[in-house]
Design an enzyme around this catalytic site. Structure first.
Site, PDB file in Angstrom:
ATOM      1  N   GLU A 141      79.673 -20.743  31.803  1.00 49.75           N
ATOM      2  CA  GLU A 141      79.553 -21.631  32.954  1.00 49.75           C
ATOM      3  C   GLU A 141      80.926 -21.788  33.616  1.00 49.75           C
ATOM      4  OE1 GLU A 141      76.794 -22.995  34.405  1.00 49.75           O
ATOM      5  OE2 GLU A 141      78.456 -23.221  35.793  1.00 49.75           O
ATOM      6  N   ALA A 144      83.241 -26.645  37.881  1.00 48.05           N
ATOM      7  CA  ALA A 144      84.343 -27.567  37.614  1.00 48.05           C
ATOM      8  C   ALA A 144      83.809 -28.988  37.728  1.00 48.05           C
ATOM      9  CB  ALA A 144      85.485 -27.336  38.610  1.00 48.05           C
ATOM     10  N   GLU A 145      84.382 -29.905  36.950  1.00 49.00           N
ATOM     11  CA  GLU A 145      83.924 -31.286  36.998  1.00 49.00           C
ATOM     12  C   GLU A 145      84.282 -31.905  38.339  1.00 49.00           C
ATOM     13  OE1 GLU A 145      84.828 -33.639  33.515  1.00 49.00           O
ATOM     14  OE2 GLU A 145      84.682 -31.848  32.289  1.00 49.00           O
ATOM     15  N   PHE A 206      93.753 -17.592  33.667  1.00 48.32           N
ATOM     16  CA  PHE A 206      94.379 -17.257  34.959  1.00 48.32           C
ATOM     17  C   PHE A 206      94.533 -18.495  35.838  1.00 48.32           C
ATOM     18  CE2 PHE A 206      94.779 -12.667  36.226  1.00 48.32           C
ATOM     19  CZ  PHE A 206      94.709 -12.152  34.940  1.00 48.32           C
ATOM     20  N   CYS A 256      88.755 -27.909  29.249  1.00 49.76           N
ATOM     21  CA  CYS A 256      88.678 -26.447  29.107  1.00 49.76           C
ATOM     22  C   CYS A 256      90.007 -25.708  29.001  1.00 49.76           C
ATOM     23  CB  CYS A 256      87.910 -25.866  30.288  1.00 49.76           C
ATOM     24  SG  CYS A 256      86.175 -26.267  30.207  1.00 49.76           S
ATOM     25  N   PHE A 257      90.913 -25.967  29.941  1.00 53.33           N
ATOM     26  CA  PHE A 257      92.060 -25.070  30.070  1.00 53.33           C
ATOM     27  C   PHE A 257      92.850 -24.922  28.772  1.00 53.33           C
ATOM     28  CE2 PHE A 257      92.587 -25.463  34.986  1.00 53.33           C
ATOM     29  CZ  PHE A 257      91.499 -24.641  35.137  1.00 53.33           C
ATOM     30  N   LYS A 259      92.136 -25.854  25.684  1.00 54.22           N
ATOM     31  CA  LYS A 259      91.305 -25.397  24.560  1.00 54.22           C
ATOM     32  C   LYS A 259      91.065 -23.877  24.651  1.00 54.22           C
ATOM     33  CE  LYS A 259      86.850 -26.221  24.946  1.00 54.22           C
ATOM     34  NZ  LYS A 259      85.738 -25.326  24.809  1.00 54.22           N
ATOM     35  N   ARG A 416     100.808 -36.513  42.040  1.00 50.20           N
ATOM     36  CA  ARG A 416      99.790 -35.624  42.618  1.00 50.20           C
ATOM     37  C   ARG A 416     100.140 -35.166  44.021  1.00 50.20           C
ATOM     38  NH1 ARG A 416      96.008 -33.527  39.070  1.00 50.20           N
ATOM     39  NH2 ARG A 416      95.739 -35.023  37.409  1.00 50.20           N
TER      40      ARG A 416
HETATM   41  C1  UDX Z   1      87.893 -25.752  34.887  1.00 48.48           C
HETATM   42  C2  UDX Z   1      87.570 -24.479  35.689  1.00 48.48           C
HETATM   43  O1  UDX Z   1      87.982 -24.669  37.055  1.00 48.48           O
HETATM   44  C3  UDX Z   1      86.084 -24.184  35.621  1.00 48.48           C
HETATM   45  O2  UDX Z   1      85.797 -22.958  36.266  1.00 48.48           O
HETATM   46  C4  UDX Z   1      85.653 -24.107  34.162  1.00 48.48           C
HETATM   47  O3  UDX Z   1      84.263 -23.917  34.087  1.00 48.48           O
HETATM   48  C5  UDX Z   1      86.051 -25.363  33.430  1.00 48.48           C
HETATM   49  O4  UDX Z   1      87.439 -25.614  33.565  1.00 48.48           O
HETATM   50  P1  UDX Z   1      87.700 -28.375  35.320  1.00 48.48           P
HETATM   51  O5  UDX Z   1      88.539 -28.513  34.087  1.00 48.48           O
HETATM   52  O6  UDX Z   1      86.460 -29.198  35.432  1.00 48.48           O
HETATM   53  O7  UDX Z   1      87.247 -26.858  35.533  1.00 48.48           O
HETATM   54  O8  UDX Z   1      88.594 -28.765  36.605  1.00 48.48           O
HETATM   55  P2  UDX Z   1      89.675 -27.991  37.507  1.00 48.48           P
HETATM   56  O9  UDX Z   1      89.373 -28.313  38.917  1.00 48.48           O
HETATM   57  O10 UDX Z   1      89.804 -26.578  37.161  1.00 48.48           O
HETATM   58  O11 UDX Z   1      91.026 -28.757  37.164  1.00 48.48           O
HETATM   59  C6  UDX Z   1      91.656 -28.678  35.883  1.00 48.48           C
HETATM   60  C7  UDX Z   1      92.984 -29.404  35.908  1.00 48.48           C
HETATM   61  O12 UDX Z   1      93.931 -28.708  36.698  1.00 48.48           O
HETATM   62  C8  UDX Z   1      92.907 -30.822  36.485  1.00 48.48           C
HETATM   63  O13 UDX Z   1      93.711 -31.694  35.709  1.00 48.48           O
HETATM   64  C9  UDX Z   1      93.469 -30.647  37.873  1.00 48.48           C
HETATM   65  O14 UDX Z   1      94.030 -31.834  38.384  1.00 48.48           O
HETATM   66  C10 UDX Z   1      94.534 -29.589  37.638  1.00 48.48           C
HETATM   67  N1  UDX Z   1      94.886 -28.816  38.838  1.00 48.48           N
HETATM   68  C11 UDX Z   1      93.938 -28.050  39.465  1.00 48.48           C
HETATM   69  C12 UDX Z   1      96.194 -28.843  39.318  1.00 48.48           C
HETATM   70  O15 UDX Z   1      97.060 -29.526  38.753  1.00 48.48           O
HETATM   71  N2  UDX Z   1      96.514 -28.090  40.431  1.00 48.48           N
HETATM   72  C13 UDX Z   1      95.594 -27.317  41.071  1.00 48.48           C
HETATM   73  O16 UDX Z   1      95.968 -26.648  42.052  1.00 48.48           O
HETATM   74  C14 UDX Z   1      94.264 -27.297  40.569  1.00 48.48           C
END
Ligand code: UDX
Length: 437
Positions: A141, A144-145, A206, A256-257, A259, A416
């Site tokens: 899947e 993103a949340e 990535f 996710c990231f 882990k 942010r």
């Molecule tokens: C992520 C992946 O995007 C998604 O495809 C996968 O299925 C699950 O993991 P998610 O963790 O829900 O989704 O949110 P995401 O929007 O990816 O953000 C992850 C973190 O990165 C957040 O803390 C966000 O604030 C941060 N982030 C994101 C940044 O700091 N800068 C950015 O440019 C984008």
């Protein structure tokens, strides 16, 4: 599953869990997850072709296709602790399916898993097959949340991996048919099992790598007087780089990231590739550096001490539009400040006080944390304001009013890059952001 029920009215979807409380919540008016747009979809399908139940055995017996969507947290014990994925819940599911099934089943891995997990699931099922046929598919899947419903309605792609045998290909086609109800065929990618499993880990690695890269540059921007948002814009217009996921921040969080990268690192080590492991591990190291660097900068700017100072924290979720705090940068920043004896007052539009106290390891009556119901109460009499989540409502706050209620000099640290620092400085704030000198 709610989206499948919503789009495929002729399919019956039953979501089962052994946790009665959670199933009750899914059957109630207050869903256990906050996700924009989800309530409407669940309400419309629930009781028609979407059901929530604790009767796991019946659901397995009646299903043609079973999605395993259990947790795969980082292992906290034994071999691979702190890095490998804990697969005990997956294994329990596989054993349960083998025990209860009366006919053939297609078993779909929806949880994010290390490469070749399907092999273990397959072996458990096949060694207990007793004449039944099991096909294993991987269908990671990518939602993103905060944007889950939107991402599911119009995914960039759907990925389905399976065995390249006649039975495997037939199972893949069955799942393709489910998604084809609303996803264009050319966006449904089919691969072998291992490519599918590895693609999910690689996609997250990535994405996280881009954030760590821009965050690394943000430190250099602060040292040199360059502006990281300008650098991100300038490089993002190169079509080979692209503009998304280049927002410098106080660090990435979420379930996710970290882990998945730890898991990738562990896999690389397991397969004898220490250099590849070290490369991906540095993405996490850079994120840790960024989270702690933010706290250090706050302390050094505030005359090298935050002891007994009231610090207002706006935002605790790991990103906007979610109540999820897993691995949120706010936990690390708040933890560092509490260590330095600061007194925190936190406001987040969606995160509960109980959750914050759990995350920060603070008892219910610990006076080092006050949780407020709005940003004005949180910032009253504060020495500094921190923006840790990019909630839209923070942009519309009356910062003159906030300034008037604070101790001087009034510090503001925007983790942010959400706010207009020049406008804040015109009010009188000593304002700084990420990667802006
Ligand atoms: C992520 C992946 O995007 C998604 O495809 C996968 O299925 C699950 O993991 P998610 O963790 O829900 O989704 O949110 P995401 O929007 O990816 O953000 C992850 C973190 O990165 C957040 O803390 C966000 O604030 C941060 N982030 C994101 C940044 O700091 N800068 C950015 O440019 C984008």
């Amino acid at each position: 599953m709610a989206m499948i029920a919503h789009k495929c009215k002729d399919h019956t979807v039953t979501v089962v869990d052994i946790n009665q409380e959670r199933i009750d919540a899914w059957n109630s008016d207050t869903l256990p997850v906050y996700e924009p747009g989800l309530d409407a979809i669940v309400r419309a399908a629930r009781g028609h072709n979407l059901f929530f139940s604790t009767d796991v055995d019946t659901a397995i017996r009646e299903a043609e296709m079973i999605f395993i969507s259990v947790n795969t947290p980082t292992k906290t014990y034994g071999v691979g602790a702190g890095r490998a994925a804990d697969l005990r819940y997956i294994e329990k599911c596989a054993r349960k399916i083998a025990e209860v099934s009366e006919g053939d089943k297609i078993v779909v891995e929806k949880s994010t898993l290390p490469v070749r997990t399907a092999e273990s699931v397959k072996r458990i099922l096949e060694s207990n097959a007793k004449g039944r046929k099991f096909q294993i598919l991987s269908n990671p899947e990518f939602l993103a949340e905060g944007t889950a419903v939107q991402d599911l309605e119009a995914p960039d792609r759907v990925l389905i991996g399976g065995s390249q045998t006649a039975d495997g290909l037939a199972a893949i086609q069955k799942l393709v048919d489910v998604y084809a109800a609303w996803v264009p065929q050319e966006q449904i990618i089919t691969t072998n099992l291992w490519s599918s499993e590895l693609s999910k880990l690689t996609a997250n690695a990535f994405l996280a790598q881009r954030i760590s890269s821009i965050n690394a540059i943000s430190a250099l921007c602060e040292a040199t007087g360059a502006n990281v948002d300008e650098v991100a814009h300038a490089i993002g217009t190169d079509s080979r780089i692209g503009p998304k996921f280049l927002k410098a921040s106080v660090g990435f969080g979420g379930s996710c990231f970290q882990k998945d990268i730890l898991n990738l690192v562990y896999l690389c080590e397991h397969f004898g590739l220490p250099d590849v492991a070290a490369y991906w591990n540095s993405v996490i190291e850079m994120n840790d550096y960024q989270k702690h660097r933010f706290g250090r900068r706050i302390i050094s700017t505030m005359f090298n001490t935050v002891s007994d100072k009231k610090i207002a924290v706006l935002g605790f979720a790991f990103k906007k539009d979610t109540n999820d705090t897993r691995e949120s940068a706010a936990i690390y920043v708040c933890g560092d400040l509490i260590e330095e004896q600061a007194i925190l007052s936190v406001y987040d539009p969606k995160v509960s006080e109980a959750q914050m106290r759990r995350d920060l390891n603070l008892a219910a009556d610990d006076p080092r944390l006050t949780v407020c119901t709005d940003a004005y109460a949180a910032t009253k009499d504060a020495h500094a304001v921190l923006i840790l989540t990019e909630w839209d409502e923070f942009k519309a706050l009356d910062f003159e009013k906030i300034y008037d209620g604070m101790h001087l000099p009034a510090f503001l640290f925007d983790g942010r890059n959400l706010l207009d620092l020049d406008a804040l400085r015109a009010i009188g704030f000593e304002a700084s952001g990420i990667g802006r000198g």
